[in-house]
Design a protein around this motif. Structure first.
Motif, PDB file in Angstrom:
ATOM      1  N   TRP A 197       0.830  -1.204   0.000  1.00 48.66           N
ATOM      2  CA  TRP A 197       0.000   0.000   0.000  1.00 48.66           C
ATOM      3  C   TRP A 197       0.865   1.255   0.000  1.00 48.66           C
ATOM      4  CZ3 TRP A 197      -5.057  -0.305  -0.906  1.00 48.66           C
ATOM      5  CH2 TRP A 197      -5.718  -1.501  -0.621  1.00 48.66           C
ATOM      6  N   ASN A 198       0.390   2.269  -0.692  1.00 49.50           N
ATOM      7  CA  ASN A 198       1.055   3.578  -0.724  1.00 49.50           C
ATOM      8  C   ASN A 198       0.126   4.589  -0.062  1.00 49.50           C
ATOM      9  OD1 ASN A 198       2.301   5.998  -1.312  1.00 49.50           O
ATOM     10  ND2 ASN A 198       2.717   5.503  -3.438  1.00 49.50           N
ATOM     11  N   THR A 199       0.633   5.263   0.979  1.00 47.77           N
ATOM     12  CA  THR A 199      -0.189   6.220   1.729  1.00 47.77           C
ATOM     13  C   THR A 199       0.390   7.626   1.678  1.00 47.77           C
ATOM     14  OG1 THR A 199       1.032   5.692   3.772  1.00 47.77           O
ATOM     15  CG2 THR A 199      -0.960   4.423   3.312  1.00 47.77           C
ATOM     16  N   GLU A 200       1.242   7.917   0.689  1.00 44.82           N
ATOM     17  CA  GLU A 200       1.850   9.242   0.623  1.00 44.82           C
ATOM     18  C   GLU A 200       0.820  10.320   0.314  1.00 44.82           C
ATOM     19  OE1 GLU A 200       5.014   9.128  -2.169  1.00 44.82           O
ATOM     20  OE2 GLU A 200       6.261   7.775  -0.976  1.00 44.82           O
ATOM     21  N   GLY A 201      -0.175  10.035  -0.482  1.00 41.77           N
ATOM     22  CA  GLY A 201      -1.232  11.000  -0.766  1.00 41.77           C
ATOM     23  C   GLY A 201      -2.306  10.940   0.291  1.00 41.77           C
ATOM     24  N   ARG A 202      -3.434  11.527  -0.021  1.00 41.31           N
ATOM     25  CA  ARG A 202      -4.541  11.516   0.951  1.00 41.31           C
ATOM     26  C   ARG A 202      -5.386  10.254   0.831  1.00 41.31           C
ATOM     27  NH1 ARG A 202      -9.407  13.312  -1.132  1.00 41.31           N
ATOM     28  NH2 ARG A 202      -9.386  13.919  -3.333  1.00 41.31           N
ATOM     29  N   ARG A 203      -5.029   9.374  -0.139  1.00 42.70           N
ATOM     30  CA  ARG A 203      -5.774   8.150  -0.311  1.00 42.70           C
ATOM     31  C   ARG A 203      -4.846   6.940  -0.314  1.00 42.70           C
ATOM     32  NH1 ARG A 203     -10.550   9.258  -4.831  1.00 42.70           N
ATOM     33  NH2 ARG A 203     -11.991  10.304  -3.386  1.00 42.70           N
ATOM     34  N   TRP A 204      -5.449   5.778  -0.025  1.00 48.09           N
ATOM     35  CA  TRP A 204      -4.714   4.526  -0.063  1.00 48.09           C
ATOM     36  C   TRP A 204      -4.697   4.026  -1.512  1.00 48.09           C
ATOM     37  CZ3 TRP A 204      -2.830   1.807   4.344  1.00 48.09           C
ATOM     38  CH2 TRP A 204      -3.132   2.402   5.558  1.00 48.09           C
ATOM     39  N   THR A 205      -3.518   3.803  -2.039  1.00 47.00           N
ATOM     40  CA  THR A 205      -3.400   3.290  -3.405  1.00 47.00           C
ATOM     41  C   THR A 205      -2.527   2.035  -3.404  1.00 47.00           C
ATOM     42  OG1 THR A 205      -1.498   4.719  -3.858  1.00 47.00           O
ATOM     43  CG2 THR A 205      -3.685   5.561  -4.454  1.00 47.00           C
ATOM     44  N   VAL A 206      -2.783   1.168  -4.375  1.00 49.31           N
ATOM     45  CA  VAL A 206      -2.019  -0.079  -4.498  1.00 49.31           C
ATOM     46  C   VAL A 206      -0.753   0.209  -5.290  1.00 49.31           C
ATOM     47  CG1 VAL A 206      -2.033  -2.441  -5.354  1.00 49.31           C
ATOM     48  CG2 VAL A 206      -4.129  -1.446  -4.412  1.00 49.31           C
ATOM     49  N   GLU A 207       0.383   0.048  -4.624  1.00 51.20           N
ATOM     50  CA  GLU A 207       1.667   0.299  -5.273  1.00 51.20           C
ATOM     51  C   GLU A 207       2.179  -0.943  -5.988  1.00 51.20           C
ATOM     52  OE1 GLU A 207       5.310   1.060  -2.870  1.00 51.20           O
ATOM     53  OE2 GLU A 207       5.143   3.064  -3.748  1.00 51.20           O
ATOM     54  N   GLY A 208       1.805  -2.102  -5.510  1.00 49.62           N
ATOM     55  CA  GLY A 208       2.256  -3.347  -6.116  1.00 49.62           C
ATOM     56  C   GLY A 208       1.637  -4.537  -5.408  1.00 49.62           C
ATOM     57  N   ILE A 209       1.730  -5.698  -6.045  1.00 52.54           N
ATOM     58  CA  ILE A 209       1.259  -6.957  -5.464  1.00 52.54           C
ATOM     59  C   ILE A 209       2.387  -7.965  -5.628  1.00 52.54           C
ATOM     60  CG2 ILE A 209      -0.463  -8.787  -5.568  1.00 52.54           C
ATOM     61  CD1 ILE A 209      -2.435  -6.823  -6.706  1.00 52.54           C
ATOM     62  N   GLU A 210       3.000  -8.367  -4.526  1.00 51.03           N
ATOM     63  CA  GLU A 210       4.163  -9.252  -4.557  1.00 51.03           C
ATOM     64  C   GLU A 210       3.772 -10.676  -4.206  1.00 51.03           C
ATOM     65  OE1 GLU A 210       7.195  -8.643  -5.447  1.00 51.03           O
ATOM     66  OE2 GLU A 210       7.101  -6.456  -5.688  1.00 51.03           O
ATOM     67  N   ARG A 211       4.180 -11.612  -5.050  1.00 56.02           N
ATOM     68  CA  ARG A 211       3.934 -13.021  -4.770  1.00 56.02           C
ATOM     69  C   ARG A 211       4.774 -13.469  -3.591  1.00 56.02           C
ATOM     70  NH1 ARG A 211       6.893 -17.510  -5.875  1.00 56.02           N
ATOM     71  NH2 ARG A 211       5.797 -19.511  -5.996  1.00 56.02           N
ATOM     72  N   VAL A 212       4.176 -14.280  -2.719  1.00 55.67           N
ATOM     73  CA  VAL A 212       4.862 -14.808  -1.543  1.00 55.67           C
ATOM     74  C   VAL A 212       5.033 -16.315  -1.740  1.00 55.67           C
ATOM     75  CG1 VAL A 212       4.853 -14.999   0.966  1.00 55.67           C
ATOM     76  CG2 VAL A 212       3.763 -13.032  -0.142  1.00 55.67           C
ATOM     77  N   ASP A 213       6.181 -16.835  -1.322  1.00 59.64           N
ATOM     78  CA  ASP A 213       6.460 -18.263  -1.463  1.00 59.64           C
ATOM     79  C   ASP A 213       5.353 -19.068  -0.793  1.00 59.64           C
ATOM     80  OD1 ASP A 213       7.506 -20.881  -1.357  1.00 59.64           O
ATOM     81  OD2 ASP A 213       9.553 -20.124  -1.307  1.00 59.64           O
ATOM     82  N   PRO A 214       4.668 -19.945  -1.528  1.00 61.19           N
ATOM     83  CA  PRO A 214       3.552 -20.691  -0.922  1.00 61.19           C
ATOM     84  C   PRO A 214       3.995 -21.636   0.192  1.00 61.19           C
ATOM     85  CG  PRO A 214       4.059 -21.561  -3.108  1.00 61.19           C
ATOM     86  CD  PRO A 214       4.849 -20.303  -2.953  1.00 61.19           C
ATOM     87  N   ARG A 215       5.293 -21.981   0.250  1.00 57.45           N
ATOM     88  CA  ARG A 215       5.766 -22.878   1.318  1.00 57.45           C
ATOM     89  C   ARG A 215       5.687 -22.211   2.681  1.00 57.45           C
ATOM     90  NH1 ARG A 215      11.332 -23.994   0.837  1.00 57.45           N
ATOM     91  NH2 ARG A 215      11.463 -21.885  -0.046  1.00 57.45           N
ATOM     92  N   TRP A 216       5.504 -20.907   2.711  1.00 58.21           N
ATOM     93  CA  TRP A 216       5.454 -20.193   3.984  1.00 58.21           C
ATOM     94  C   TRP A 216       4.055 -20.144   4.579  1.00 58.21           C
ATOM     95  CZ3 TRP A 216       8.699 -15.396   2.030  1.00 58.21           C
ATOM     96  CH2 TRP A 216       9.984 -15.843   1.697  1.00 58.21           C
ATOM     97  N   PHE A 217       3.132 -20.885   3.978  1.00 58.78           N
ATOM     98  CA  PHE A 217       1.759 -20.878   4.474  1.00 58.78           C
ATOM     99  C   PHE A 217       1.320 -22.308   4.764  1.00 58.78           C
ATOM    100  CE2 PHE A 217       2.314 -17.139   1.873  1.00 58.78           C
ATOM    101  CZ  PHE A 217       1.756 -16.126   2.640  1.00 58.78           C
ATOM    102  N   GLU A 218       0.328 -22.415   5.587  1.00 56.36           N
ATOM    103  CA  GLU A 218      -0.231 -23.717   5.937  1.00 56.36           C
ATOM    104  C   GLU A 218      -1.751 -23.604   6.026  1.00 56.36           C
ATOM    105  OE1 GLU A 218       0.150 -23.419  10.808  1.00 56.36           O
ATOM    106  OE2 GLU A 218       1.721 -24.437   9.643  1.00 56.36           O
ATOM    107  N   PHE A 219      -2.428 -24.742   5.892  1.00 53.89           N
ATOM    108  CA  PHE A 219      -3.882 -24.757   5.979  1.00 53.89           C
ATOM    109  C   PHE A 219      -4.311 -25.150   7.386  1.00 53.89           C
ATOM    110  CE2 PHE A 219      -3.294 -25.059   1.434  1.00 53.89           C
ATOM    111  CZ  PHE A 219      -4.350 -24.304   0.918  1.00 53.89           C
TER     112      PHE A 219
END
Length: 535
Positions: free
Chosen positions: A142-164
């Motif tokens: 998220w980018n909060t430099e302006g007066r609104r919340w904007t999406v700066e990027g979406i980064e993939r995370v290694d799926p091995r770091w998650f569990e069900f």
């Protein structure tokens, strides 16, 4: 009340939670970049254990195997890449959730700008990693430099770091030293791409293709061994057990082995080596057929067909049908992705920037409009007589042409004079149903080869004038065109109009008209060759 992706009450996240990274790797913890390589030495019992472990809670080895399958199998990597990248060929559409709401319009503009940016657009491949593994998790920056919340990027995370969740097998948690951590709300894009119903971890294409991957590589390994020894004779060394020492046996073995490469060796005179040649017939083709078989099974599992990746019997017609099958799968993947982006991107953008109750934008993917140029040409032939208007821009787009500017030089084409069918108030309109067609006689047209100073008609023009004056051409053309125009008038869709045109093209011309045309062409040709003046 706000709810999360699992229908549970959702608390509003703090600014610090949204702006700091939660799924960061750390050296020596459960989240490391170092990976195992379970595909090395893979065999059936080990593969079964890996798949069983994944569905009972520990999917690390399975996710590592899925990664290696894309690295080690060129065919699987190719077809999976085609499926993941197919969605990027579609046009992204973001529409307001409510047409008459200004806030909803602004929310749609914000989401559209966020998803159309290069940083986010390229991240769609990372989100679609779920196609192979069953799920994917990407963290929103998220980018909060302006007066609104904007999406700066979406980064993939290694799926091995998650569990069900071990209870329901569906809720995803972040792996940590103290156990699974709940994912921060409005911070992640969690995408499921289930190739079949059931637990998400069992829905990835890698699980479906794992057995084919293993058996294919058994075949490739055996094929490589066979290729190395192909054409080499079998060498058998014989020794006398009573006379040969251990050193003599070692010498003989080295000699037999060395003869496989340079075919030269030395042995004591009391030893014997037999060279046995074997007739090999069809063995080498067996490996190729087996490997190709598994490639075809993987193509069916990933793309739903084989014609777009493998050469099969049936030619263009079969390929066209199979291309439509692949298009159906692409559209289904696009619908799933659009639903995920609406939930995990459009919803937080709307909730963080606009008043409560603002409608969330609607996201969808549309295939680009494509027109068959050949069909368009056929339609243009009857567009004028049928009263159909075609925009110039559509023609330029169908043929991938750029409309020239007024200053550019262009090829000039002299169109034939329009033929108006019937006597109506509006030019180009169709006559009333049941009314006879009245085709006015066209004026005289001079050939381009006739000089401007000629004071008489050339032979071809004179022949055409004779046909017009006699009325035979008029009567025959009325009979043919009336059937065509009536059929086009009765058509309710573009496809029906094309069918009428196709049937008209296949219809044999009237015998009288054929004779008239033959006489005209023959007379014109003879006049041209003999220099006759028929004017």
């Amino acid at each position: 009340m706000l709810i999360d992706r699992y229908g549970r009450p959702l608390r509003a996240p703090t600014k610090d939670e949204l702006t700091t990274e939660q799924a960061a790797p750390t050296l020596g913890s459960v989240r490391q970049i170092a990976s195992g390589h379970p595909a090395e030495g893979l065999e059936p019992l080990r593969l079964a254990a890996i798949l069983h472990s994944a569905e009972t809670g520990d999917a690390t080895a399975y996710l590592e195997l899925a990664e290696q399958m894309e690295e080690k199998d060129l065919h699987y990597a190719a077809v999976l890449g085609v499926r993941k990248r197919a969605v990027r060929s579609l046009e992204l559409k973001v529409e307001p959730g409510a047409e008459d709401d200004t806030a909803a319009q602004e929310a749609a503009d914000m989401v559209r700008d966020a998803l159309s940016g290069p940083a986010v657009r390229t991240s769609l491949i990372g989100i679609l990693d779920a196609v192979g593994k069953g799920f994917s998790v990407s963290e929103i920056l998220w980018n909060t430099e302006g007066r609104r919340w904007t999406v700066e990027g979406i980064e993939r995370v290694d799926p091995r770091w998650f569990e069900f969740d071990p209870v329901n097998g569906r809720h995803i948690r972040l792996r940590g030293a103290a156990g699974g951590e709940e994912l921060r709300p409005w911070k992640y894009v969690v995408h499921f791409a289930e190739a079949k119903s059931g637990l998400p971890i069992r829905g990835g294409l890698a699980r479906l293709a794992a057995w084919g991957f293993m058996f294919k590589h058994f075949t490739i390994r055996d094929w490589a061994i066979f290729t190395e020894a192909y054409g080499h004779p079998l060498r058998i060394g014989k020794y006398d057990p009573a006379l040969a020492s251990a050193q003599d046996k070692a010498t003989l073995l080295r000699a037999v082995r060395s003869m496989g490469t340079d075919m030269a060796a030395i042995i004591p005179n009391n030893m014997l080596v037999d060279i046995i040649t074997t007739a090999v017939s069809g063995t080498q083709e067996l490996y190729e057929r087996t490997a190709r078989y598994w490639d075809e099974q993987i193509s069916k599992g990933v793309l739903g067909q084989v014609a777009t990746t493998d050469a099969i019997a049936g030619g263009h017609a079969v390929g066209k049908i199979h291309e439509e099958v692949r298009g159906d799968i692409r559209d289904a993947d696009a619908d799933d992705l659009a639903a995920t982006l609406m939930r995990d991107v459009a919803t937080p953008v709307t909730r963080l920037n606009f008043p409560e109750g603002t409608a969330v934008p609607v996201i969808r993917f549309e295939p680009p409009e494509r027109v068959d140029p050949e069909q368009l040409l056929r339609l243009m032939e009857v567009a004028g007589p049928a009263g159909l208007r075609i925009a110039h821009a559509d023609i330029y787009r169908a043929f991938a042409l750029r409309e020239p500017s007024a200053e550019e030089e262009v090829l000039a084409f002299t169109p034939a004079p329009p033929v108006v069918i019937g006597q109506t108030d509006k030019p180009g309109a169709l006559p009333a149903p049941g009314k006879p067609l009245a085709l006015p006689a066209p004026g005289k047209r001079q050939l381009a080869a006739v000089e401007a100073d000629h004071g008489h008609e050339d032979a071809i023009t004179a022949a055409i004038d004779d046909l017009i004056a006699s009325g035979g051409m008029q009567r025959n053309m009325e009979g043919l065109l009336s059937e065509l125009v009536e059929g086009i008038r009765a058509a309710t869709t573009f496809e029906q109009a094309l069918d009428v045109i196709s049937a008209f093209e296949a219809q044999a011309p009237d015998a009288d008209l054929t004779e008239l045309l033959a006489r005209a062409l023959f007379g014109a040709r003879m006049a041209g060759e003999l220099g006759a003046d028929l004017g």
